[in-house]
Design a protein around this motif. Structure first.
Motif, PDB file in Angstrom:
ATOM      1  N   SER A   1     -39.307   7.927 -28.099  1.00 15.93           N
ATOM      2  CA  SER A   1     -40.416   8.845 -28.670  1.00 15.93           C
ATOM      3  C   SER A   1     -39.997  10.181 -28.497  1.00 15.93           C
ATOM      4  N   ARG A   2     -40.852  11.187 -27.812  1.00 13.71           N
ATOM      5  CA  ARG A   2     -40.478  12.394 -27.758  1.00 13.71           C
ATOM      6  C   ARG A   2     -38.850  12.490 -27.254  1.00 13.71           C
TER       7      ARG A   2
ATOM      8  N   LYS B   1     -36.582  11.805 -30.048  1.00 12.52           N
ATOM      9  CA  LYS B   1     -36.284  13.206 -30.753  1.00 12.52           C
ATOM     10  C   LYS B   1     -35.092  13.867 -30.116  1.00 12.52           C
TER      11      LYS B   1
ATOM     12  N   GLU C   1     -47.631  11.011 -38.436  1.00  2.40           N
ATOM     13  CA  GLU C   1     -48.020  12.292 -37.757  1.00  2.40           C
ATOM     14  C   GLU C   1     -47.069  13.470 -38.744  1.00  2.40           C
TER      15      GLU C   1
ATOM     16  N   ILE D   1     -47.973  17.769 -35.209  1.00  2.00           N
ATOM     17  CA  ILE D   1     -47.117  17.768 -34.016  1.00  2.00           C
ATOM     18  C   ILE D   1     -47.110  19.209 -33.426  1.00  2.00           C
TER      19      ILE D   1
ATOM     20  N   PHE E   1     -48.208  19.564 -29.911  1.00  2.78           N
ATOM     21  CA  PHE E   1     -47.104  19.997 -28.979  1.00  2.78           C
ATOM     22  C   PHE E   1     -46.258  21.159 -29.450  1.00  2.78           C
TER      23      PHE E   1
ATOM     24  N   TRP F   1     -42.741  22.141 -28.017  1.00  2.00           N
ATOM     25  CA  TRP F   1     -41.696  21.129 -27.972  1.00  2.00           C
ATOM     26  C   TRP F   1     -40.441  21.670 -28.933  1.00  2.00           C
TER      27      TRP F   1
ATOM     28  N   TRP G   1     -47.861   5.624 -36.446  1.00  2.00           N
ATOM     29  CA  TRP G   1     -47.922   6.985 -36.195  1.00  2.00           C
ATOM     30  C   TRP G   1     -46.359   7.914 -36.410  1.00  2.00           C
TER      31      TRP G   1
ATOM     32  N   HIS H   1     -45.416   0.463 -30.381  1.00  2.00           N
ATOM     33  CA  HIS H   1     -44.730   1.819 -29.848  1.00  2.00           C
ATOM     34  C   HIS H   1     -44.126   1.804 -28.560  1.00  2.00           C
TER      35      HIS H   1
HETATM   36  C1  GCU Z   1     -47.200  11.567 -29.273  1.00  2.00           C
HETATM   37  C2  GCU Z   1     -46.491  12.441 -30.436  1.00  2.00           C
HETATM   38  C3  GCU Z   1     -45.065  11.891 -31.052  1.00  2.00           C
HETATM   39  C4  GCU Z   1     -44.323  11.381 -29.709  1.00  2.00           C
HETATM   40  C5  GCU Z   1     -45.346  10.767 -28.751  1.00  2.00           C
HETATM   41  C6  GCU Z   1     -44.351  10.426 -27.239  1.00  2.00           C
HETATM   42  O1  GCU Z   1     -47.682  10.481 -29.975  1.00  2.00           O
HETATM   43  O2  GCU Z   1     -47.363  12.608 -31.328  1.00  2.00           O
HETATM   44  O3  GCU Z   1     -44.599  12.703 -31.630  1.00  2.00           O
HETATM   45  O4  GCU Z   1     -43.090  10.863 -30.001  1.00  2.00           O
HETATM   46  O5  GCU Z   1     -46.070  11.294 -28.168  1.00  2.00           O
HETATM   47  O6  GCU Z   1     -43.378  11.182 -27.055  1.00  2.00           O
HETATM   48  O7  GCU Z   1     -44.793   9.444 -26.389  1.00  2.00           O
END
Ligand code: GCU
Length: 430
Positions: free
Chosen positions: A270-271, A274, A308, A313, A317, A320, A361, A411
């Motif tokens: 997830s984040r 990234k 998203e 975003i 956030f 970020w 998402w 997710h």
């Molecule tokens: C939120 C956010 C996502 C991210 C996620 C996470 O859903 O919108 O961009 O990836 O949190 O990190 O759990």
């Protein structure tokens, strides 16, 4: 005279109108689009054509001409530039347990101090090395969301001393890490399986590097560099800080004779997916990159605006990313880059992108397309990327040096995902 004034007034009115139209155009719309037929028409920026029209035809040209420009664009427009590597960083091996986890591993805890200040930010790195036999071991390095003690129920893991954000609720609660949370995230960290397959596991709590809330960059490693002044528009947000922190862990791993520093994979969900993509792009010491359900600002193509978006975003956030990124809200088409280029920055190293069927998402199809569209760069190195035109069936792993699967389910980072990553690492590391 009169004519001159009325012309001037008309010009001003016209300018104001242009400004209003532009401003409205840049406002994020709130409803997420989940309808493939409503995806705007888009053209991806060309990977293999430089701004001056030069066509990139070799790996050498890619590395010399094109890659640096793309890297710089992500740095200046999306994640933000991190400071140069610190001189005063210190590592202290705090604790070593020889026969941890019922004799399966050596456990180490290393405290990394980011400055000379005794009260300055510190991170505790937890390392499990598989029992003797195949040192130096290849390793997976991934940050965790809740503190090292949450990845496994072992009472030997120190409870993180940082504050842990309550991610489920809104806002920040008094949620200091506690031993009651031991093993809470164990489902995402199949430690025993990783060790049995001969890999070391290295992790640290991401909030040790930079707490995950918008505090105006006053805490975490940002505090060391921005006591006087907020980062500039092109300077690092939190993802960039976490990625920078992963490089500091790599600095340590290079010194640890139990770890093969030439076989370290960065992984994140997830984040933090990234983050692993960005960490792998900016630091080529990472020999493999794994992005699990990273979505918008990760592996998903921004131009599709599915699930998203850059608008959403940056609203939820903003910390970020670097401030420049918000300029692209509703202006995705004006970006000189898109996320397939982030995947391509890993080349020629193996990279794996994974999605989940219910994780709309994060735009699974956009993640798949970004992975596939990075293929031409791998071809320059004579390597196979992804040839498939369409999303594969769920739960099938495809690709060569670019791997991809879409897992059935939500997710999350599951054992199924890890097994695919371990297979991928076996294929490329052994
Ligand atoms: C939120 C956010 C996502 C991210 C996620 C996470 O859903 O919108 O961009 O990836 O949190 O990190 O759990």
């Amino acid at each position: 005279m009169d004519i001159k004034w009325s012309v001037l007034r008309s010009v001003r009115v016209l300018l104001a109108l242009v400004f209003i139209v532009f401003w409205i155009g840049a406002m994020p719309t709130n409803a997420a689009n989940y309808d493939e037929s409503k995806i705007p028409r888009y053209v991806l920026p060309e990977l293999l054509k430089d701004q001056d029209g030069t066509v990139i035809e070799s790996a050498e040209q890619w590395e010399r001409i094109r890659r640096p420009v793309i890297l710089r664009d992500f740095q200046q427009r999306v994640y933000g530039e991190a400071p140069s590597d610190p001189e005063s960083i210190r590592y202290r091996v705090d604790r070593v347990i020889q026969r941890a986890l019922n004799g399966q591993a050596t456990q180490k805890e290393i405290v990394i101090s980011f400055s000379d200040r005794p009260d300055g930010p510190q991170m505790t790195v937890l390392l499990f090395v598989p029992a003797p036999g195949n040192q130096p071991a290849p390793a997976f390095l991934g940050l965790n969301f809740g503190g090292n003690h949450t990845i496994h129920s072992s009472p030997d893991i120190s409870v993180t001393s940082s504050w842990v954000r309550n991610d489920e609720g809104a806002g920040i609660k008094d949620n200091r890490a506690s031993s009651a949370h031991r093993g809470r995230a164990a489902g995402r960290w199949p430690v025993e399986q990783i060790l049995q397959r001969g890999y070391a596991l290295v992790t640290a709590y991401y909030g040790d590097i930079d707490p995950d809330f918008d505090d105006g960059f006053k805490n975490g490693v940002h505090s060391l560099y921005h006591a006087e002044k907020k980062p500039d528009r092109h300077e690092w947000g939190s993802i960039s800080a976490w990625a920078w922190g992963m490089s500091r862990i790599m600095d340590y791993l290079e010194q640890d004779s139990d770890i093969d520093e030439a076989r370290v994979a960065v992984i994140g969900h997830s984040r933090l997916g990234k983050t692993s993509l960005w960490a792998g792009a900016r630091d080529r010491r990472f020999a493999m990159v794994i992005s699990n359900n990273s979505g918008c600002g990760g592996a998903a193509l921004s131009r599709r605006q599915f699930g998203e978006t850059i608008g959403r975003i940056n609203t939820s956030f903003p910390h970020w990313f670097c401030d420049n990124f918000s300029w692209y809200i509703s202006r995705e088409g004006l970006m000189p880059i898109d996320q397939h280029m982030l995947v391509a920055l890993a080349a020629p190293r193996p990279i794996y992108v994974a999605s989940a069927t219910e994780d709309r998402w994060a735009d699974p199809k956009g993640e798949f397309l970004a992975a596939r569209e990075a293929t031409p760069v791998y071809r320059l190195y004579g390597l196979e990327g992804i040839e498939a035109e369409e999303l594969p069936e769920p739960d099938q792993s495809i690709g060569g040096h670019i791997g991809y699967h879409i897992r059935t389910g939500a997710h999350d980072l599951k054992l199924f995902d890890w097994e695919r990553y371990l297979d991928f690492a076996d294929r490329h590391f052994r």
